[in-house]
Design an enzyme around this catalytic site. Structure first.
Site, short mmCIF file in Angstrom:
data_model
loop_
_atom_site.label_atom_id
_atom_site.label_comp_id
_atom_site.label_asym_id
_atom_site.label_seq_id
_atom_site.Cartn_x
_atom_site.Cartn_y
_atom_site.Cartn_z
N GLY A 283 40.19 37.68 27.86
CA GLY A 283 39.46 38.73 28.51
C GLY A 283 39.95 39.91 28.35
O GLY A 283 40.72 40.23 27.34
N ARG A 284 39.73 40.98 29.11
CA ARG A 284 40.34 42.25 29.16
C ARG A 284 41.92 42.32 29.03
O ARG A 284 42.37 43.36 28.17
CB ARG A 284 39.82 43.10 30.45
CG ARG A 284 38.42 43.34 30.54
CD ARG A 284 38.09 44.04 31.73
NE ARG A 284 38.43 43.22 32.97
CZ ARG A 284 37.49 42.83 33.55
NH1 ARG A 284 36.26 42.58 33.08
NH2 ARG A 284 37.74 42.07 34.53
N ILE A 285 42.76 41.76 29.74
CA ILE A 285 44.09 41.79 29.94
C ILE A 285 44.51 41.11 28.50
O ILE A 285 45.56 41.84 28.00
CB ILE A 285 44.84 41.33 31.05
CG1 ILE A 285 44.14 41.81 32.53
CG2 ILE A 285 46.04 41.21 31.18
CD1 ILE A 285 44.56 41.11 33.73
N ARG B 15 48.24 32.71 36.59
CA ARG B 15 47.93 31.98 37.87
C ARG B 15 49.40 30.79 37.58
O ARG B 15 49.21 29.90 36.53
CB ARG B 15 47.03 31.41 38.17
CG ARG B 15 45.93 32.50 38.56
CD ARG B 15 46.30 33.02 40.28
NE ARG B 15 45.43 33.99 40.55
CZ ARG B 15 45.72 35.30 40.54
NH1 ARG B 15 46.78 35.58 39.77
NH2 ARG B 15 44.85 36.27 40.87
N GLU C 152 54.08 29.63 44.90
CA GLU C 152 54.50 31.04 45.44
C GLU C 152 53.63 31.32 46.40
O GLU C 152 52.55 31.00 46.48
CB GLU C 152 54.11 32.08 44.18
CG GLU C 152 53.04 32.26 43.75
CD GLU C 152 52.60 33.31 42.68
OE1 GLU C 152 51.82 34.30 42.91
OE2 GLU C 152 53.08 33.22 41.55
N HIS D 295 55.70 37.94 40.92
CA HIS D 295 54.08 38.50 40.68
C HIS D 295 53.87 39.86 41.14
O HIS D 295 53.38 40.51 41.90
CB HIS D 295 53.45 37.53 41.88
CG HIS D 295 51.86 37.47 41.59
ND1 HIS D 295 50.98 36.42 42.01
CD2 HIS D 295 50.90 38.26 40.74
CE1 HIS D 295 49.83 36.53 41.69
NE2 HIS D 295 49.63 37.72 40.85
N ILE D 296 54.69 40.69 40.09
CA ILE D 296 54.41 42.00 40.24
C ILE D 296 53.98 42.86 39.03
O ILE D 296 53.78 43.90 38.58
CB ILE D 296 55.95 42.53 40.17
CG1 ILE D 296 56.72 42.13 39.08
CG2 ILE D 296 56.71 42.25 41.64
CD1 ILE D 296 58.07 43.06 38.91
#
Length: 347
Positions: free
Chosen positions: A170-172, A262, A291, A311-312
């Site tokens: 996808g986009r990322i 994820r 997490e 998760h930053i």
């Protein structure tokens, strides 16, 4: 006339909160602490809410959704300050015709940047070398010709063939590919569960980025051919442990696995085993199963070839402020105009 009740599960910042407070016919019920809202507080305050603002820290279960309909008007819109929506029971929301606003596109660049950072950290042995440095051992080790060396991302001085892989495209993923092209990768492979024909788009993308090819492959080929593999698919039952022991055993011993998606995409036990036994070179993780409740003795925290950050991926000031504003605008649009700016399509 009574004001509409809006449940705000987290203060999402000065600009976005000002926008929400400016709605004269809304009564905001706001979780007062700078932490994820307590589950019981959410449940107790859900009844009568017509809209909710949530983050990844709140689990909006069927129980919460049902509770919202106990008194007064039913819940109409849930607006989440996130690209992921697996913290919301989508099936329960669909049954009650609740619309979901989310914030996907605005974090693309930040997460792509972070993905590249993790690939470099993992391949260049940053965790192990920093541990040596922080322990005051640099002086005793000195410099060695191959001390803390790792595989180069991209073609490098030998102009080797280099394949970047994506689980999800996808986009990322595509923004990450643009960045990887600058490192001299020569080929891109990806796996999408859908069978949409992207042949023309892939050829155009390869030409634009100067790559030999961009194309869809099956999971086995993705595992076998990727020098760096980015996992960027949504969470949920369809992708749970899709990167398992069988998958990891097929990867190259010099491969780097990067998970900015994820945590449950990757089987933790299998990854620990893969790193200990050298099935792959290293891993870079922005997300991890369980997490944020990761204890200090978690095995991945003690793997020298595993670089982990909490998760930053979207954590730039500009990105988070834009996400917060979009979250507020989605709620306002959904409740006042009947149109959510960026809406998650429920199945």
């Amino acid at each position: 006339m009574a004001k509409s009740k809006i449940l705000i599960c987290r203060d999402i910042g000065e600009q976005a909160m000002a926008l929400l407070r400016a709605q004269p016919d809304w009564e905001l019920v706001v979780w007062p602490q700078d932490s994820p809202a307590d589950a019981q507080w959410v449940l107790d305050n859900a009844p009568g809410s017509v809209g909710m603002v949530v983050t990844l820290g709140e689990k909006i279960s069927e129980k919460v959704i049902d509770a919202a309909a106990v008194a007064g008007p039913e819940l109409k819109v849930i607006s989440t300050m996130s690209v992921g929506v697996d913290h919301v029971d989508l099936s329960a929301a669909a049954k009650r015709h609740i619309r979901i606003g989310y914030t996907p596109e605005v974090l693309t660049d930040a997460v792509a940047d972070c993905s590249i950072m993790l690939a470099l950290m993992a391949s260049r042995c940053v965790t192990a070398s920093q541990a040596m440095l922080r322990a005051g051992k640099w002086g005793s080790l000195g410099w060695g010709p191959y001390l803390f060396c790792g595989p180069q991302i991209g073609s490098g001085p030998t102009k080797k063939q280099s394949t970047v892989g994506f689980l999800g495209f996808g986009r990322i993923s595509q923004a990450t590919l643009v960045r990887m092209a600058a490192f001299g990768v020569t080929r891109c492979v990806y796996y999408n569960s859908g069978r949409v024909d992207r042949t023309a788009e892939d050829r155009a993308l390869a030409a634009k980025l100067g790559l030999e090819s961009v194309g869809r492959v099956e999971l086995d080929e993705l595992a076998r051919s990727s020098d760096v593999l980015f996992t960027l698919v949504p969470g949920g039952k369809d992708t749970f442990h899709i990167v398992d022991e069988a998958f990891l055993r097929k990867m190259k011993k010099t491969a780097v696995l990067v998970n900015p998606g994820r945590g449950p995409i990757v089987d933790t036990d299998a990854l620990v085993k893969a790193l200990k036994e050298g099935w792959i070179w290293a891993a870079g993780l922005d997300v991890i199963e369980g997490e944020p409740n990761i204890p200090a003795d978690h095995p991945l925290l003690h793997e020298p070839r595993c670089s982990i950050i909490p998760h930053i991926g979207s954590a730039t000031i500009e990105t988070r402020e834009t996400m917060a504003l979009l979250c507020a605008e989605n709620l306002i649009g959904g409740l006042k105009e009947g149109k959510i700016g960026v809406e998650y399509t429920l199945a």
